[in-house]
Design an enzyme around this catalytic site. Structure first.
Site, short mmCIF file in Angstrom:
data_model
loop_
_atom_site.label_atom_id
_atom_site.label_comp_id
_atom_site.label_asym_id
_atom_site.label_seq_id
_atom_site.Cartn_x
_atom_site.Cartn_y
_atom_site.Cartn_z
N GLY A 80 0.79 -1.35 -0.01
CA GLY A 80 0.06 -0.08 -0.02
C GLY A 80 0.73 1.27 0.07
O GLY A 80 2.07 1.30 0.22
N SER A 81 0.15 2.27 0.02
CA SER A 81 0.86 3.58 0.05
C SER A 81 1.66 3.93 1.10
O SER A 81 2.63 4.65 1.07
CB SER A 81 -0.23 4.73 -0.10
OG SER A 81 -0.81 4.81 -1.33
N VAL A 82 1.41 3.42 2.20
CA VAL A 82 2.22 3.55 3.37
C VAL A 82 3.71 3.07 3.13
O VAL A 82 4.73 3.57 3.76
CB VAL A 82 1.82 2.97 4.67
CG1 VAL A 82 1.80 1.57 4.66
CG2 VAL A 82 2.32 3.56 5.80
N THR A 83 4.01 2.28 2.02
CA THR A 83 5.28 1.66 1.86
C THR A 83 6.09 2.56 1.48
O THR A 83 7.48 2.72 1.79
CB THR A 83 5.05 0.64 0.94
OG1 THR A 83 4.05 -0.43 1.14
CG2 THR A 83 6.42 -0.13 0.48
N LYS A 84 5.77 3.76 0.84
CA LYS A 84 6.53 4.76 0.25
C LYS A 84 7.21 5.57 1.47
O LYS A 84 8.36 5.84 1.51
CB LYS A 84 5.75 5.58 -0.70
CG LYS A 84 5.44 5.15 -1.94
CD LYS A 84 4.63 6.16 -2.82
CE LYS A 84 3.05 5.86 -2.42
NZ LYS A 84 2.30 5.88 -3.28
#
Length: 125
Positions: A80-84
């Site tokens: 998900g976006s939190v990975t970035k």
């Protein structure tokens, strides 16, 4: 109607440990964290860890709410976006430790992996 975004209860804090006589201890803590995530209201969770001891996969909860299918450790999932944010934090920590140069080209870190990696810097990523 309950709010769409309520704060879940805090998850147990997991800290990596060096292997002891109970080699599976940290893996058990990871599984407990997955179970706590589901208990906090997330429908399902799947995780994979790769380290010097090999690959560990765990799961908890449901992968398909409509059908009620259980999540399995081998399920495929999208990061998900939190990975970035997590990756950026780790890269900045590595830069602060002098292990990665922000203006180094990515070819230096991942030789032959990224097309035209000699033209892309860590900062740009």
């Amino acid at each position: 109607m309950p709010p769409l975004c309520s704060s879940p209860p805090p998850l147990p804090r997991w800290r990596p440990r060096r292997p002891t006589s109970a080699v599976g201890t940290d893996r058990t803590a990871l599984q407990q964290a997955l179970d706590a995530t589901v208990a906090a209201g997330v429908p399902g969770a799947v995780a994979e860890v790769r380290d010097r001891r090999g690959v560990w996969r765990g799961s908890s909860g449901t992968s398909d709410l409509g059908r009620g299918h259980a999540a399995h450790a081998g399920d495929r999932f999208r990061a998900g976006s939190v990975t970035k944010s997590l990756v950026a934090t780790v890269v900045l920590q590595l830069a602060a430790e002098g292990k990665v140069g922000i203006d180094d080209d990515i070819e230096r870190q991942l030789p032959g992996v990224v097309p035209r990696g000699d033209r892309i810097t860590v900062r740009q990523l």
